[in-house]
Design a protein around this motif. Structure first.
Motif: not given
Ligand SMILES: [Zn+2]
Lengths: 328, 442
Positions: A239-243, A281-283, A290-293, B8-10
């Protein structure tokens, strides 16, 4: 629903003021090496931050005049925008520029002090391959449905969608469809949540959403929610927040948001916050950006988390902006 | 917009606080980076398309492979400086329809004034860079020298292309998801097609297929790597590389990948796309087609028997079932099947899946498949579910709600659409027509 949220433990509330401060701080980090290594994303980053601030109800947290000046300083004579002054023009930064100017109601400045809407439209339209209907990101790069979506997004905001061959582009998207109802990056490629968003949103802008197999796509998308409440982008992936954005916005466009568990997804996004220093963050426990924010906040907005401005599921911009620009 | 890196990933969250020493170090790195950037900019603004500037871009790209503008500078350095100029009447290089999208070639950088893409300069004089220092003398026009010069040109270009492919490898190993490196690599590979003899170009692309396989050995589900492999195969199959269909070998490749890891949806997906092509190319008759369908059902059912919780497997199984009930607008495996044939197969699969419940009564994907396929059956027969089927579906739905409450909204909709609610409306079965995605308007 509001009642239920009050019962969440304190750390599972949205840390609005921390997020606002975090986004405001992004352009003050010029003494960090990473700030310069990410210059090729500056305009995109501004769009991500600005949109998040608008949804958080702090539209004035970045200075408007300076924002316009910076955006216009990235424009080239051919109408396209680079990621920062001195960077080559590219579809992705051009789309971000249009989105920023639309959000802060600054198309007039583009007309008076920039190269004008028509020139921007021309730059984007020239990136279409008239034989296949697809779009390239710039004069060098490959064609990809995310550029097609970007072109439709920006051109429709500018009122210039007629500059491109919409039917050809639609045919190309249809050719990217898979038996599972999803869409791949090109004909023959497996379904991927990011590509699904770009294809469904582009079809929506073109007024052709009826071409989507909503039942089958809805099933595939709803299977993206996994234990813990987060969403992944493909079967058997993490899983990942951007999804939260790619999957959820697509579900919203086809009217199936209720096919996943909203409370669990809200919980997952909130657990990815850095409640002290701001950002998402992603997880849980990872580095924020800022992208995942932005995509955490747009996800929460689609889930009608209290206190957030509604986001438009097609444009990834405040609904109020889209209503103003498109005269809805 | 879609992910373009930079996010940022992981990476584990840490405090951003730096010691004074770290800060000083950062400032030094920033200064060096800016100096390098400035040096390149000033050369480019003076149209210095030289090997020296080329080396500077290598240095900067090693520090920051995401810097797309510098990749573009590198392309321009090659086109206007280091690559040979095709002599009149030689290779059609840039006129090739595949070298770049037709429309985009018109958006040349010529109009940009404020950036590194500053107006394309006239090609500098005689090209010496990267070659032994000799260039074809314009006055020396005989066929022989012309041919020799061209050979020299091609050797020069081949050397550059090989060096460039080598240059991107360590960068890709470090940043395998960096779009800009891939994009540049593909551009270089396209140069091979445009500038080199077919057989030489073909060898380069064949090596590239080796690279794609290697990446997939490292990460079997790497989405980019599968897409990249598909692209490389398409080029190798194309007439510009003197190719022919690779459906058979690619099909074998998916078999190998699946035998190593059943849960590889990417491989299953690729397989589903290859089969119709494969059968056409084999000029398979109806019996051969049915045999292949049986083999595929056998393969996937054995896999499901071992791992019924695996979504990837069920997606492939469903794609085979859709072949039976019809997926309008897409090629099918057994076009000659009669309705009775199709019904027989669907019934057989339903019965097989019911048997799975004896060992796995807590796997939701089984119940989901049973409901789906029962609806397929009704659709094939052009009727509504009968009382027995309705009762079974009601039980399966109850299990789904129990095992998978996250998707209760979906199960409730399904219950309503199948007419399983008490006093329910007329079921929506007919509208689950598999071709509806191809319809118009909504
Ligand atoms: Zn992501």
């Amino acid at each position: 629903m509001a009642e239920a949220f009050k019962k969440l433990p304190e750390k599972l509330q949205l840390a609005t003021s921390a997020h606002v401060k975090y986004i405001q701080s992004l352009d003050t980090r010029k003494d960090e090496y990473d700030y310069w290594l990410t210059e090729h994303l500056r305009l995109n980053g501004l769009y991500w931050g600005l949109t998040a601030l608008h949804l958080l109800g702090h539209p004035d947290a970045l200075p408007r005049a300076e924002t316009i000046d910076f955006v216009l300083s990235c424009q080239h004579e051919n109408g396209g925008f680079g990621a920062a002054p001195g960077h080559d023009a590219h579809m992705l930064s051009t789309v971000s520029a249009v989105q920023i100017l639309a959000t802060i109601d600054a198309f007039d400045d583009l007309e008076k002090r920039g190269r004008g809407k028509a020139q921007v439209g021309k730059y984007i339209a020239n990136l279409q391959n008239r034989q296949t209907g697809t779009f390239a990101g710039d004069e060098w790069g490959e064609e990809d449905t995310r550029f097609l979506y970007g072109a439709f997004n920006a051109l429709s905001l500018l009122g210039l969608l007629y500059l491109v061959d919409v039917d050809k582009a639609v045919d190309h998207i249809v050719a990217c469809a898979n038996f599972d109802g999803g869409y791949g990056v090109s004909p023959g490629a497996e379904s991927h949540a990011g590509q699904i968003f770009t294809c469904v949103a582009a079809l929506t802008i073109a007024g052709r959403r009826g071409l989507v197999d909503a039942d089958r796509l809805g099933r595939w998308l709803s299977e993206r929610q996994i234990a813990g409440g987060g969403l992944n982008g493909r079967p058997e992936k993490k899983e990942d927040v951007c999804y939260s954005w790619w999957v959820l916005s697509s579900l919203e466009m086809i009217g199936k948001t209720h096919w996943i568990d909203r409370d669990q997804l809200i919980g997952f996004i909130l657990r990815c916050q850095d409640t002290e220093r701001g950002g998402i963050s992603d997880r849980p426990g990872d580095m924020v950006d800022v992208w995942h924010t932005l995509f955490g906040i747009t996800g929460l907005s689609l889930l009608e988390y209290p206190g957030l401005q509604p986001v438009d599921e097609v444009y990834c911009m405040p609904k109020s902006t889209i209503e103003r620009v498109l005269g809805r | 917009m879609a992910d373009q890196g930079g996010s940022q990933h992981g990476i584990a969250r840490t405090s951003r606080a730096r010691t004074d020493e770290q800060r000083t170090l950062d400032l030094e790195r920033i200064q060096k980076y800016h100096l390098l950037e400035e040096e390149i900019r000033s050369h480019v603004s003076q149209h210095n398309y030289t090997p020296h500037v080329f080396q500077l871009t290598s240095k900067l790209l090693k520090l920051n492979p995401e810097y797309y503008t510098i990749w573009n500078v590198r392309r321009r350095l090659l086109i206007y400086g280091l690559f040979s100029k095709p002599s009149a009447g030689s290779l059609p290089s840039t006129a090739s329809p595949t070298s770049s999208p037709t429309a985009t070639t018109t958006t040349s950088s010529a109009a940009c004034s404020s950036s590194l893409s500053t107006a394309t300069p006239p090609a500098p004089g005689p090209q010496t860079a990267g070659r032994s220092g000799t260039t074809a003398d314009d006055n020396n026009n005989t066929e022989e020298t012309h041919g020799a010069a061209e050979e020299g040109n091609q050797q020069n270009d081949l050397n550059i292309i090989k060096t460039e492919l080598g240059f991107t490898i360590p960068l890709l190993l470090e940043s395998p998801k960096c779009y800009w490196i891939w994009s540049y690599r593909l551009w270089i590979l396209q140069q091979a097609i445009d500038r080199l003899p077919v057989l030489v170009a073909r060898r380069i692309w064949e090596e590239e297929l080796g690279l794609a396989s290697k990446m997939l050995t490292k990460d079997r589900r790497n989405f980019h790597a599968w897409g990249y492999r598909r692209h490389v195969v398409e080029q190798l199959e194309s007439s510009q590389l003197g190719g022919k269909s690779m459906a058979e070998s690619e099909f074998e490749y998916t078999t190998r990948m699946i035998s190593q890891d059943l849960s590889n949806f990417s491989a299953w997906h690729s397989r589903s796309k290859l089969i119709p092509r494969l059968l056409d190319e084999r000029k398979a008759d109806d019996a051969a087609r049915e045999m292949l369908l049986n083999e595929e059902f056998g393969l996937i059912c054995r896999a499901i028997n071992v791992g019924p919780e695996d979504q990837s497997l069920w997606y492939y199984h469903r794609s085979l079932m859709l072949n039976l009930v019809g997926f309008v607008g897409h090629p099918t495996i057994t076009p000659a099947f009669s309705r009775d044939d199709r019904v027989t197969y669907v019934v057989r699969e339903i019965e097989g899946i019911k048997e799975l419940l004896e060992d796995y009564d807590d796997v939701k994907l089984i119940y989901e498949a049973l409901i789906d396929y029962t609806l397929y059956l009704c659709q094939l027969l052009g009727r509504q579910p009968d009382v027995t089927e309705k009762q079974a579906m009601t039980e399966w739905l109850a299990m789904l709600k129990k095992l998978d409450p996250m998707r209760n909204g979906r199960w409730n909709d399904l219950e309503r659409d199948c007419g399983l609610l008490n006093g329910g409306r007329r079921p929506k079965v007919v509208s689950i027509d598999v071709g509806q995605g191809q319809g118009q308007g909504e």
